[in-house]
Design a protein around this motif. Structure first.
Motif, PDB file in Angstrom:
ATOM      1  N   VAL A 179      12.960 -11.775  13.825  1.00 34.45           N
ATOM      2  CA  VAL A 179      13.180 -11.862  12.401  1.00 34.45           C
ATOM      3  C   VAL A 179      11.997 -11.495  11.645  1.00 34.45           C
ATOM      4  N   PHE A 180      10.814 -11.937  12.248  1.00 28.44           N
ATOM      5  CA  PHE A 180       9.582 -11.364  11.565  1.00 28.44           C
ATOM      6  C   PHE A 180       9.505  -9.895  11.305  1.00 28.44           C
ATOM      7  N   VAL A 181       9.809  -9.028  12.473  1.00 27.35           N
ATOM      8  CA  VAL A 181       9.975  -7.694  12.605  1.00 27.35           C
ATOM      9  C   VAL A 181      10.757  -7.167  11.548  1.00 27.35           C
ATOM     10  N   LEU A 182      12.088  -7.900  11.672  1.00 27.15           N
ATOM     11  CA  LEU A 182      13.353  -7.402  10.902  1.00 27.15           C
ATOM     12  C   LEU A 182      12.948  -7.421   9.566  1.00 27.15           C
ATOM     13  N   LEU A 183      12.342  -8.449   9.092  1.00 27.58           N
ATOM     14  CA  LEU A 183      12.088  -8.711   7.623  1.00 27.58           C
ATOM     15  C   LEU A 183      10.747  -7.683   7.177  1.00 27.58           C
ATOM     16  N   THR A 184       9.893  -7.439   8.055  1.00 28.63           N
ATOM     17  CA  THR A 184       8.865  -6.398   7.965  1.00 28.63           C
ATOM     18  C   THR A 184       9.620  -5.038   7.570  1.00 28.63           C
ATOM     19  N   CYS A 185      10.518  -4.775   8.522  1.00 28.56           N
ATOM     20  CA  CYS A 185      11.460  -3.490   8.289  1.00 28.56           C
ATOM     21  C   CYS A 185      11.855  -3.634   7.180  1.00 28.56           C
ATOM     22  N   VAL A 186      12.517  -4.539   6.674  1.00 30.59           N
ATOM     23  CA  VAL A 186      13.245  -4.598   5.041  1.00 30.59           C
ATOM     24  C   VAL A 186      12.157  -4.432   4.079  1.00 30.59           C
ATOM     25  N   TYR A 187      11.046  -5.159   4.400  1.00 33.36           N
ATOM     26  CA  TYR A 187      10.140  -4.861   2.903  1.00 33.36           C
ATOM     27  C   TYR A 187       9.561  -3.460   2.879  1.00 33.36           C
ATOM     28  N   ILE A 188       9.392  -2.775   4.245  1.00 31.97           N
ATOM     29  CA  ILE A 188       8.953  -1.437   4.260  1.00 31.97           C
ATOM     30  C   ILE A 188       9.982  -0.416   3.468  1.00 31.97           C
ATOM     31  N   ALA A 189      11.268  -0.768   4.186  1.00 31.85           N
ATOM     32  CA  ALA A 189      12.360   0.056   3.590  1.00 31.85           C
ATOM     33  C   ALA A 189      12.460  -0.001   2.036  1.00 31.85           C
ATOM     34  N   GLY A 190      12.211  -1.096   1.572  1.00 30.71           N
ATOM     35  CA  GLY A 190      12.056  -1.215   0.089  1.00 30.71           C
ATOM     36  C   GLY A 190      10.971  -0.467  -0.581  1.00 30.71           C
ATOM     37  N   ALA A 191       9.986  -0.431   0.091  1.00 33.62           N
ATOM     38  CA  ALA A 191       8.727   0.113  -0.432  1.00 33.62           C
ATOM     39  C   ALA A 191       8.934   1.908  -0.503  1.00 33.62           C
ATOM     40  N   VAL A 192       9.652   2.458   0.845  1.00 31.26           N
ATOM     41  CA  VAL A 192       9.738   3.802   0.750  1.00 31.26           C
ATOM     42  C   VAL A 192      10.950   4.271   0.309  1.00 31.26           C
ATOM     43  N   GLY A 233       0.785  -1.206   0.003  1.00 31.94           N
ATOM     44  CA  GLY A 233      -0.083   0.004  -0.035  1.00 31.94           C
ATOM     45  C   GLY A 233       0.743   1.166  -0.187  1.00 31.94           C
ATOM     46  N   VAL A 234       1.955   1.364   0.694  1.00 31.85           N
ATOM     47  CA  VAL A 234       2.872   2.459   0.757  1.00 31.85           C
ATOM     48  C   VAL A 234       3.598   2.519  -0.454  1.00 31.85           C
ATOM     49  N   TRP A 235       3.887   1.504  -1.123  1.00 28.04           N
ATOM     50  CA  TRP A 235       4.574   1.417  -2.364  1.00 28.04           C
ATOM     51  C   TRP A 235       3.746   2.078  -3.452  1.00 28.04           C
ATOM     52  N   ILE A 236       2.576   1.459  -3.462  1.00 21.36           N
ATOM     53  CA  ILE A 236       1.540   2.116  -4.529  1.00 21.36           C
ATOM     54  C   ILE A 236       1.331   3.269  -4.333  1.00 21.36           C
ATOM     55  N   ALA A 237       0.886   3.816  -2.922  1.00 30.88           N
ATOM     56  CA  ALA A 237       0.585   5.314  -2.712  1.00 30.88           C
ATOM     57  C   ALA A 237       1.595   6.307  -3.264  1.00 30.88           C
ATOM     58  N   ARG A 238       2.885   5.642  -3.019  1.00 35.56           N
ATOM     59  CA  ARG A 238       3.994   6.572  -3.466  1.00 35.56           C
ATOM     60  C   ARG A 238       4.415   6.722  -5.120  1.00 35.56           C
ATOM     61  N   LEU A 239       4.078   5.481  -5.657  1.00 39.12           N
ATOM     62  CA  LEU A 239       4.561   5.488  -6.930  1.00 39.12           C
ATOM     63  C   LEU A 239       3.369   5.419  -8.046  1.00 39.12           C
ATOM     64  N   GLY A 240       1.995   5.192  -7.560  1.00 38.75           N
ATOM     65  CA  GLY A 240       0.854   4.882  -8.338  1.00 38.75           C
ATOM     66  C   GLY A 240       1.181   3.156  -8.728  1.00 38.75           C
ATOM     67  N   VAL A 241      -0.107   2.912  -9.287  1.00 39.14           N
ATOM     68  CA  VAL A 241       0.025   1.481  -9.884  1.00 39.14           C
ATOM     69  C   VAL A 241       1.034   1.255 -10.981  1.00 39.14           C
TER      70      VAL A 241
END
Length: 261
Positions: free
Chosen positions: A244-257, A139-147
Motif C-alpha cells: 500500500v505504501f508503494v502503491l500510494l507513492t505511485c499514485v502521488y507520482i502519477a499525479g505529479a507527472v 519536486g517532480v511536480w514543481i520542476a515540470r510546472l514551476g512554483v
C-alpha cells in the motif's frame, strides 16, 4: 497493578512507557537503540543479498533469484508501470523497489524469531520514508510546472471564481499536509498495533498460564494458540503495508507527472 490470581499474592504489572524505549548504548536523543540496529542490519542484508544475486544471474533462476525477480516484477509491472504509465515510470523504479524491499523486510522483523521487532513501529522511520516520497513527487511536480504553475494546479479549471479560494485551501491541505501525514501514520499505526497485540497475547498468556490460579491458566493456553494465529495474520498485514505504501507513492507520482496538472 492488576490482581488476577484469586487466592495468591501474584499480580500482573502492565508494561510502562519506559519499557518501549530500549536504548542499547547511551541515553537520550543520541542513544543507540534496538530499532537502529535492526534497521542497519536489514539494510546490510538487503544490499548483500541483492548484490550477490544480481551479480550471478542465471537463465534458469534459482529460488533466491526467482524471489527477487518476482518482487521486482510486482513493483515494476504491477505498480509502477500500471499506475504511473509506461512512458514515465522508469526513472522512479529504483526508488519504488527500494521502498518496497526496505519496508517489507523491516516489517517482517516483527515476526522473526529472536528479533520480533518491526522497525516501523517507531514513527520516526515512517516519517523519513514519507519525507523522501513527499519531496520526490512535489519536486517532480514543481520542476515540470514551476512554483507558480504548481500553486495554480491545486485548483481544477472551470470553477466559479467565488469557490476558487476555498477549493485551493482544501486541495493545498490535501496534497501538502494530509497525504504525507496519513502515509506515515498508516504504516506506523499498523506496525505498532500489530507488534503491541503480539506482546499483549504473548506476555499476558505467559502470566495467565504460569502465575494465575483457577481456570485462568486455560485462558493463557488459548492466548498462546491465538498468538500463533496472530503471527500468520501479521505477516499478511506486513506485506500489505509495504504494498500500500508503494502503491500510494505511485499514485502521488502519477499525479505529479500527469499532463492534466
Amino acid at each position: 497493578m492488576i490482581q488476577l490470581a484469586a487466592g495468591g499474592g501474584e499480580s500482573y504489572e502492565a508494561p510502562t512507557i519506559a519499557e518501549f524505549w530500549q536504548p542499547l548504548v547511551g541515553d537520550g536523543a543520541f542513544a543507540l537503540t534496538r530499532s537502529m540496529v535492526v534497521f542497519a542490519v536489514v539494510a546490510i542484508v538487503i544490499s548483500v543479498v541483492l548484490l550477490s544475486i544480481t551479480s550471478k544471474l542465471k537463465v534458469v533462476p534459482g529460488k533466491a533469484q526467482f524471489l527477487v525477480e518476482g518482487t521486482y516484477g510486482l513493483v515494476r509491472n504491477g505498480l509502477a508501470r500500471d499506475i504511473i504509465g509506461a512512458e514515465k515510470f522508469k526513472p522512479f523504479l529504483p526508488l519504488l523497489f527500494a521502498l518496497f524491499t526496505v519496508i517489507l523486510v523491516n516489517n517482517l522483523m516483527g515476526v522473526t524469531p529472536f528479533i520480533t521487532f518491526p522497525t516501523f513501529s517507531r514513527i520516526g522511520y515512517a516519517i523519513v520514508l514519507t519525507a523522501i516520497v513527499y519531496f520526490t513527487y512535489h519536486g517532480v511536480w514543481i520542476a515540470r510546472l514551476g512554483v507558480i504553475g504548481w500553486l495554480k494546479s491545486f485548483v481544477p479549471p472551470g470553477l466559479p471564481g467565488w469557490i476558487v479560494p476555498f477549493m485551493w485551501v482544501l486541495e493545498f491541505m490535501t496534497y501538502v499536509i494530509t497525504r504525507p501525514l496519513t502515509l506515515a501514520l498508516r504504516l506506523f499505526g499498523n506496525m505498532f498495533a500489530g507488534h503491541f497485540m503480539l506482546l499483549i497475547f504473548t506476555f499476558g498468556g505467559e502470566y495467565l498460564l504460569f502465575h494465575a490460579s483457577g481456570f485462568l491458566p486455560v485462558t493463557g493456553a488459548l492466548a498462546y494458540v491465538f498468538t500463533l494465529v496472530m503471527y500468520g495474520f501479521e505477516v499478511v498485514v506486513q506485506f500489505l503495508q509495504a504494498y500500500v505504501f508503494v502503491l500510494l507513492t505511485c499514485v502521488y507520482i502519477a499525479g505529479a507527472v500527469a499532463d492534466e496538472h
